[in-house]
Each structure stands twice: as structure tokens, then as C-alpha cells.
Write an enzyme that holds these catalytic residues in place. Structure first.
Site, PDB file in Angstrom:
ATOM      1  N   ARG A 112      63.779  54.428   7.385  1.00  0.00           N
ATOM      2  CA  ARG A 112      63.008  53.198   7.437  1.00  0.00           C
ATOM      3  C   ARG A 112      61.526  53.528   7.414  1.00  0.00           C
ATOM      4  O   ARG A 112      61.074  54.470   8.066  1.00  0.00           O
ATOM      5  CB  ARG A 112      63.336  52.385   8.706  1.00  0.00           C
ATOM      6  CG  ARG A 112      64.729  51.772   8.727  1.00  0.00           C
ATOM      7  CD  ARG A 112      64.869  50.671   7.686  1.00  0.00           C
ATOM      8  NE  ARG A 112      66.137  49.945   7.780  1.00  0.00           N
ATOM      9  CZ  ARG A 112      67.219  50.241   7.088  1.00  0.00           C
ATOM     10  NH1 ARG A 112      67.205  51.281   6.261  1.00  0.00           N
ATOM     11  NH2 ARG A 112      68.320  49.517   7.210  1.00  0.00           N
ATOM     12  N   GLU A 155      58.212  46.506   2.407  1.00  0.00           N
ATOM     13  CA  GLU A 155      58.759  46.846   1.093  1.00  0.00           C
ATOM     14  C   GLU A 155      58.683  45.625   0.187  1.00  0.00           C
ATOM     15  O   GLU A 155      59.205  44.572   0.539  1.00  0.00           O
ATOM     16  CB  GLU A 155      60.214  47.311   1.227  1.00  0.00           C
ATOM     17  CG  GLU A 155      60.356  48.659   1.905  1.00  0.00           C
ATOM     18  CD  GLU A 155      61.791  49.169   1.885  1.00  0.00           C
ATOM     19  OE1 GLU A 155      62.687  48.447   1.398  1.00  0.00           O
ATOM     20  OE2 GLU A 155      62.017  50.274   2.387  1.00  0.00           O
ATOM     21  N   HIS A 181      63.446  52.337  -2.761  1.00  0.00           N
ATOM     22  CA  HIS A 181      64.602  52.195  -1.863  1.00  0.00           C
ATOM     23  C   HIS A 181      65.909  52.238  -2.663  1.00  0.00           C
ATOM     24  O   HIS A 181      66.736  51.322  -2.604  1.00  0.00           O
ATOM     25  CB  HIS A 181      64.496  50.903  -1.046  1.00  0.00           C
ATOM     26  CG  HIS A 181      65.296  50.962   0.226  1.00  0.00           C
ATOM     27  ND1 HIS A 181      64.944  50.260   1.361  1.00  0.00           N
ATOM     28  CD2 HIS A 181      66.426  51.642   0.565  1.00  0.00           C
ATOM     29  CE1 HIS A 181      65.823  50.499   2.323  1.00  0.00           C
ATOM     30  NE2 HIS A 181      66.735  51.345   1.856  1.00  0.00           N
TER      31      HIS A 181
END
Length: 330
Positions: free
Chosen positions: A243, A272, A291
């Protein structure tokens, strides 16, 4: 947990294929399929079991339980991490997670990042005979390429992902050192061929490549701060597949600018995506990916298999797999 009573209603917000599998398990199970991006996923009145995720669908959840929320008997979430879900949701009923479903693709991403860094892979694409000669001479005489063999991998976190990364790294001849928050079992380190270290700063000081594979909790939020980064072994390559909020991003940029860290491979950020103009997009020491480390052909299969196993466990009163401990956050 006793055996389930029927009829049973399952609200499925993950994917229709999972709902179809569950409907075949017992004719007394009623499956209600909802869209994965349903705007208010907490509206589940009448559900005995809720299948939901990812947590981004819950980003607009209220801070306290709304009148439309009725605790279910069990919740299965698709993701490994529980950050992004409201605390009242995590504490209302048993919650099991998708922990470990993406361990293989994430670990392969980590190995790719380490190999690309050590072998300077992205800098050697040539487009002419002159570039071939020039770059080949540089490697031959001035700056030979490194290998992973003999280098030290530091793992912050040692769950399913950390273990798979360690397994692959050892096959490349790397030494593996691990810091984790949970107590070690007797002899566990020796059996896994890893060396435990006492704190995160020590891990940063001993690693050539350091992988963050920690859950995001109140205790780990920005755990990689200026103090920890200042203890880094010179030339450290940091890889974050967990994370973004584990890292103080300003401190990371300072450490890269000052040359303490050689590079950072970031598959996650906070937020993000980073906003337009953020230095992560252009910094020469940062490899930024959107990601995607979790993506692999077996992830959805593993999730479906886990959910069907857990449905069987629930129906027969057996313990659920990957049950969340709300006090620890994972």
C-alpha cells in the site's frame, strides 16, 4: 460456528461466475448478483452472506452504519487488504479475505523489478551498430552488470506474498532477511531459510533490495519515514507492492534526491493515481506502475476456489479460511 440454517441468501458483488458456482452448491441457497461497482454496496438487507470487494467500492461509505446496513452472518471480501472498508463494517460480523490469492504474480513482479534494477535492463535497448558497440564497451570495461546472486533481500512482512518472494529469491542465490510484526514460531526462520531482524531500520540497513509486503493499519501508516530511510544501506532499491500509505512519500523523494536510495519501484501510491504533475511520474530514480503486480491468470480462479471452500465451511459449521482479526487489521 454451528451448521448453517436454510434458506440462505447470498448477495454477490464480486462477479456473476461466483454466483453461478454457489447456486449449484445447494438448491436452498438464493443468490442475488449485484454489479461489482454498485454505488451503495452496504445496502444488503436480507443477506445472510455478503461477497464484496474491492474496497474502492466502499470509498464513499458513511462513517457510521447507515439505516440500510443490516449485519450479515459472514462477509467474504475479494482483496487481501482491508484498508478502505469502514471500521463498523469490519467489526459487525466475521470477515474473511482474499489473502494470498495473488501471491505468485506479485512475487514474480518483485523478481522482475529486482532483476531489471540489478541488470539495468531498461537501459540496453539499442537502435544502431554504434549504440551496440558503445553500450557493450561500457558494460565490458567500465560498469559490469550486477546479479542477484549474493545480494541481500529484505522483506518487510512475511505473509503469503513475502514467503513466495523469499522462495523465488533464494533460487537466485539471494540471502533473505525478514522483519515482521507477528511473533515467529519456534524454528520457523531456519525452516524457511531466512534470517529474522529485530526492527525495520535494521532491515533497511542490511538489504540491497527491500520489499514492502505489509498490511496497511494504524500502526503501519507511513512506517517508512525519514528515520527509517536514513538508515538505508547506500544503493538500496525499494519495492512497494503493498500500500502506498506505508511510505512517507516526501521523505522517499528526499532520500532518492540525496542518493541514499538508488531507486524505488512503486506499484502502489497514496492516492492512486498520484495527481497530475507529481514527481513520481518523472523522477529518474522511480519506476512507477499502475497497481498491476497482482494481475495473473490464476488469481480469479484462486478467489473462486476459496469462496466455494468457505461456503462449504460455513454450511458445515467449520472454521473459515483467512479470517480477519479486526484488532490487528489483517
Amino acid at each position: 460456528m454451528g451448521r448453517a440454517s436454510f434458506p440462505l441468501t447470498v448477495v454477490n458483488q464480486i462477479e456473476p461466475a461466483i454466483g453461478a458456482l454457489i447456486a449449484q452448491m445447494d438448491s436452498r441457497i438464493r443468490v442475488v448478483n449485484q454489479a461489482r461497482d454498485v454505488s451503495e454496496p452496504w445496502k444488503t438487507e436480507g443477506a445472510d452472506i455478503l461477497l464484496t470487494g474491492p474496497s474502492t467500492a466502499w470509498k464513499n461509505a458513511p462513517a457510521t452504519p447507515p439505516a440500510t446496513w443490516h449485519p450479515t452472518r459472514w462477509v467474504q471480501i475479494a482483496s487481501a487488504g482491508t484498508d478502505g472498508f469502514p471500521q463498523w463494517f469490519l467489526e459487525a460480523q466475521p470477515v474473511s479475505t482474499g489473502r494470498g490469492n495473488a501471491a505468485v504474480p506479485v512475487a514474480e513482479y518483485v523478481l522482475l523489478a529486482m532483476l531489471a534494477h540489478a541488470r539495468r535492463f531498461e537501459s540496453f535497448r539499442v537502435s544502431s551498430p554504434q549504440e551496440w558497440s558503445q553500450q557493450g564497451s561500457t558494460v565490458k570495461y567500465d560498469a559490469p552488470l550486477r546479479t542477484l546472486s549474493g545480494q541481500t533481500l529484505g522483506l518487510a512482512g512475511y505473509g503469503a506474498i513475502g514467503r513466495e518472494v523469499a522462495r523465488l529469491a533464494r533460487s537466485f542465490g539471494m540471502e533473505v532477511r525478514v522483519w515482521r510484526r507477528s511473533p515467529w514460531l519456534d524454528g520457523e526462520e531456519a525452516r524457511d531459510g531466512v534470517q529474522a531482524v529485530r526492527d525495520l531500520g535494521t532491515l533497511f540497513g542490511e538489504a540491497d533490495h527491500l520489499v514492502l509486503a505489509l498490511p496497511l493499519t494504524d500502526e503501519t501508516h507511513r512506517i517508512v519515514d525519514r528515520d527509517v530511510l536514513s538508515r538505508s544501506r547506500p544503493g538500496l532499491h525499494l519495492v512497494n507492492v503493498a500500500r502506498g500509505a506505508l511510505i512517507d512519500e516526501d521523505a522517499l523523494l528526499e532520500s532518492l534526491d540525496r542518493g541514499r536510495l538508488a531507486a524505488a519501484t512503486l506499484d502502489v501510491t497514496s492516492p492512486e493515481p498520484p495527481p497530475a504533475g507529481h514527481r513520481f511520474y518523472t523522477h529518474p530514480g522511480i519506476r512507477l506502475t499502475p497497481h498491476v503486480s497482482w494481475s495473473g491468470p490464476g488469481v480469479a480462479v484462486h478467489l473462486r476456489e476459496r469462496i466455494t471452500r468457505n461456503i462449504e465451511n460455513f454450511l458445515h459449521g467449520r472454521p473459515l479460511e483467512s479470517l480477519l482479526d479486526p484488532r490487528r487489521g489483517y
